[in-house]
Scaffold this active site. Structure first.
Site, short mmCIF file in Angstrom:
data_model
loop_
_atom_site.label_atom_id
_atom_site.label_comp_id
_atom_site.label_asym_id
_atom_site.label_seq_id
_atom_site.Cartn_x
_atom_site.Cartn_y
_atom_site.Cartn_z
N ASP A 8 0.83 -1.21 0.00
CA ASP A 8 0.00 0.00 0.00
C ASP A 8 0.87 1.26 0.00
O ASP A 8 1.86 1.34 0.72
CB ASP A 8 -0.90 0.00 1.23
CG ASP A 8 -2.03 1.01 1.13
OD1 ASP A 8 -2.32 1.47 0.01
OD2 ASP A 8 -2.62 1.35 2.17
N GLY A 9 0.46 2.23 -0.79
CA GLY A 9 1.11 3.55 -0.74
C GLY A 9 1.81 3.97 -2.01
O GLY A 9 2.44 5.04 -2.04
#
Length: 296
Positions: free
Chosen positions: A73-74
């Site tokens: 994620d990210g």
């Protein structure tokens, strides 16, 4: 016993540290100092348990995880912070991915599962989705020889009805080419939904019950385990699940399999999740006391 354990970990260090360099690509060095700190942490955990004299502690603390799951994620936030295109964030995340996979294998972790694309991700802009499908295909092609050279088994789990035909063909090819490998297993979750995984397992068991292959009273958790997509792994349930970016939820990933998984939520975007963060996560895991519902 304490001295024997110390000797054991000294020998392990002598064997493990050179392997960290053998199994990694020359372009991705691993810092020797960090590796030594990590091994010392493991040794300290075992020594503390020996002194405490508790069998449960010896069994449930200080171990390396067999299966590490990661929610990547990210990538988009990483790109936005730098004024880059979203696609550049995904490319940076892909480069980081292989580095960490080989780190895990180099220190003896058997199974790595990566939440690369959720079923819900189909709702993203078409351009981003198309780029991700093309990137998966490109990476499978470019890393095929690498997986074969280092004997990494590849499994792709998730629904395959919406994937491009070219990607599906490549997935089948790499799975077939690596299916005999045992010691290193990389699971890629593409178009995966934890809810759907449980649902399809229940439907398959219902069909078997309907056809008289099994009886209702015989149904148990082990039967469901065998019908889940992670049955492809010797270690289907992750010991440690890492979700980067600071978000503290598992977002429909391994809902059944994560019942007793240790959950680690670093406040670091995936492309920035470097070696120091990775070793910190493993050290944190070794400090956990895994009770599995029992009193220790």
């Amino acid at each position: 016993m304490l001295s024997l354990l110390s000797i054991f970990f000294t020998c392990l260090a002598l064997i493990l540290i050179p392997c960290l360099f053998i199994f990694r690509r020359p372009s991705v060095p691993l810092f020797l100092k960090k590796a030594i700190i990590f091994i010392k942490t493991a040794t300290s955990q075992y020594n503390d348990e020996e002194e405490s004299g508790t069998i449960e502690g010896k069994e449930k603390r200080g171990r390396m995880p067999k299966h590490v799951a990661i929610i990547l994620d990210g990538n988009r936030r990483w790109a936005n912070k730098r004024g880059l295109r979203v696609s550049e964030g995904h490319e940076a995340g892909a480069r980081r991915l292989l580095e960490h996979v080989m780190d895990c294998f180099a220190i003896g972790i058997n199974t790595i599962s990566l939440f690369a694309f959720s079923t819900e991700n189909w709702g993203r802009p078409d351009g981003e989705v198309n780029f991700l499908m093309a990137m998966f295909e490109k990476n499978f092609k470019s890393e095929m020889a690498y997986y074969d050279r280092y004997k990494v088994k590849i499994s792709v789990i998730g629904r395959r009805t919406n994937m491009p035909e070219s990607l599906l063909g490549l997935i089948q090819e790499v799975e077939e080419a690596t299916k005999s490998y045992k010691e290193k297993h990389l699971i890629m979750a593409i178009d995966y939904s934890g809810r759907f995984d449980i649902l399809q397992a229940c439907k398959r068991l219902a069909e078997k019950t309907k056809n008289g292959l099994i009886q209702v009273e015989d149904l148990d958790e082990r039967m469901i385990d065998k019908e889940l997509m992670t049955s492809c792994s010797e270690y289907p349930n992750p010991d440690l699940l890492i979700r980067t970016s600071g978000e503290q939820r598992i977002s429909n990933f391994f809902l059944w399999q994560s019942a007793y998984t240790e959950l680690y939520f670093p406040n670091v975007l995936w492309p920035d999740f470097g070696e120091a963060e990775y070793l910190k996560a493993l050290t944190w895991y070794q400090q956990r006391q895994r009770r599995f519902g029992l009193r220790v």
